[in-house]
Design a protein around this motif. Structure first.
Motif, short mmCIF file in Angstrom:
data_model
loop_
_atom_site.label_atom_id
_atom_site.label_comp_id
_atom_site.label_asym_id
_atom_site.label_seq_id
_atom_site.Cartn_x
_atom_site.Cartn_y
_atom_site.Cartn_z
N PRO A 79 0.35 2.11 -10.46
CA PRO A 79 -0.55 1.19 -9.75
C PRO A 79 -1.53 0.44 -10.64
O PRO A 79 -2.06 -0.61 -10.24
N GLU A 110 9.01 2.36 -8.14
CA GLU A 110 7.56 2.27 -7.92
C GLU A 110 6.88 2.13 -9.28
O GLU A 110 7.08 2.93 -10.19
N ALA A 143 0.84 -1.19 0.00
CA ALA A 143 0.00 0.00 0.00
C ALA A 143 0.88 1.26 0.00
O ALA A 143 2.09 1.19 0.22
N ALA A 144 0.27 2.41 -0.24
CA ALA A 144 1.01 3.67 -0.21
C ALA A 144 1.70 3.83 1.14
O ALA A 144 1.14 3.51 2.19
N GLY A 145 2.93 4.30 1.14
CA GLY A 145 3.69 4.48 2.38
C GLY A 145 5.17 4.58 2.11
O GLY A 145 5.61 4.54 0.95
#
Length: 351
Positions: free
Chosen positions: A89, A86, A54-56
């Motif tokens: 998504p 990254e 997840a985003a972080g």
């Protein structure tokens, strides 16, 4: 990364990736196990890990554990690197994982259990990554990548030839970019025993996987490959002319990937060894003038040499090459017409 054993035969180590203090692979041997049959028999330990989070904010670090004896990473001050990218998504990707041992004695191309994925593409090229490890009972084996049942390597020798002695583990990774039109494609990883028998993922202690990622429709990449045997004897950095490519970039970093398969061509019991490096516009990449590290084996013992590196450069036109330098004896690449392959991919193709 190069692993150098410092004690006798069957010295071995394993590698994993740590994310913010947690092992990404939960299995005891992580992603790779490297063995040796003699002291100081260097091997390349390289792997690409896909980690869905997840985003972080995350901190990634490669970690090693010696299983028997003792050894060292980066003997002779070689270039070792870890890069985190990254991915967009909504990028189209599919992965399948093997966490148990797969054994085979078949001389026919045999699908490794769970090492098959099917991807529906919209017209972008497909980056395929295989992380695998082979362990001998006896004899030798070959491995390859198939698309819709068609061997992308040599019909007999595949992409990787894996030799050794009983009980020895070796990397059997494959990196490949496949230029295909829109459609449905099934990619799978297969092995074939030349003689004897062996295992993929010995003991079920490693995370073994096949990953297919559709690059963006307007992806920017270029590759080169050759199949006739190349005999390498030069003891100073020498360009492999067949693996020379030029990429015009828009300012995104460049991912460099190579599949090499080294075979010592020395006689008697003398080992053959060489080191390899990526060069940009005639200059070696990375902090070390020694490249990625020496790969060594006895006569006739093939070893897989998977190489990866991310080059952070501004927009421009760059000539990328693979160079070799023989350290002892002599070696050859593509011994049995198995393809030696090199690609440069602008990372924006993934993001």
């Amino acid at each position: 990364m190069k692993y150098n054993p410092r004690t006798g035969a069957n010295n071995c180590a394993t590698a994993n990736l740590q994310r913010s203090g947690t092992m990404v692979s939960s299995l005891s041997s992580g992603y790779q196990v490297i063995d040796n049959s003699v002291v100081s028999e260097n091997s390349m330990m390289s792997f690409i890990v896909f980690d869905q989070q997840a985003a972080g904010a995350y901190t990634y670090q490669p970690v090693f554990r010696v299983l028997n004896g003792q050894g060292q990473i980066s003997e002779s001050s070689n270039t070792n690197s870890v890069t985190v990218v990254e991915m967009y998504p909504y990028r189209n990707w599919v992965m399948s994982t093997l966490t148990s041992q797969f054994s085979s004695t078949s001389s026919a191309w045999t699908l490794v259990t769970n090492m098959q994925v099917t991807i529906n593409t919209g017209g972008g090229s497909v980056l395929v990554i295989v992380n695998a490890n082979y362990n001998w009972d006896t004899g030798y084996a070959v491995s390859s990548l198939f698309r819709n049942g068609v061997n992308l390597g040599d019909s007999s020798a595949g992409i990787n030839i894996m030799d050794g002695t009983a009980g020895i583990n070796q990397v059997s990774n494959i990196f490949w970019v496949d230029r295909v039109g829109a459609g449905t494609y099934t990619y799978d990883y297969r092995i074939r025993q030349g003689t004897g028998g062996g295992q993929i993922n010995e003991g079920g202690t490693m995370t073994t996987y096949i990953l297919a990622i559709e690059l963006s429709l307007f992806s920017n990449w270029v590759s080169a490959q050759f199949t006739p045997t190349l005999f390498c004897t030069a003891t100073s950095w020498t360009r492999i002319d067949q693996l020379s490519i030029t990429l015009k970039t828009t300012g995104s970093p460049v991912l460099l990937l190579a599949n090499l398969n080294q075979n010592p061509t020395t006689s008697g019991s003398t080992p053959g060894s060489a080191t390899y490096g990526f060069f940009r516009n005639g200059a070696i990449l990375g902090p070390s003038s020694n490249g990625f590290g020496e790969v060594q084996a006895g006569p006739g013992i093939n070893k897989c040499v998977p190489l990866s590196y991310v080059d952070n450069v501004p927009a421009g036109t760059y000539a990328y090459d693979v160079y070799y330098k023989v350290v002892s004896g002599s070696v050859s690449l593509s011994e049995s017409n198995n393809p030696t392959w090199f690609a440069a991919i602008e990372v924006s193709s993934l993001t």
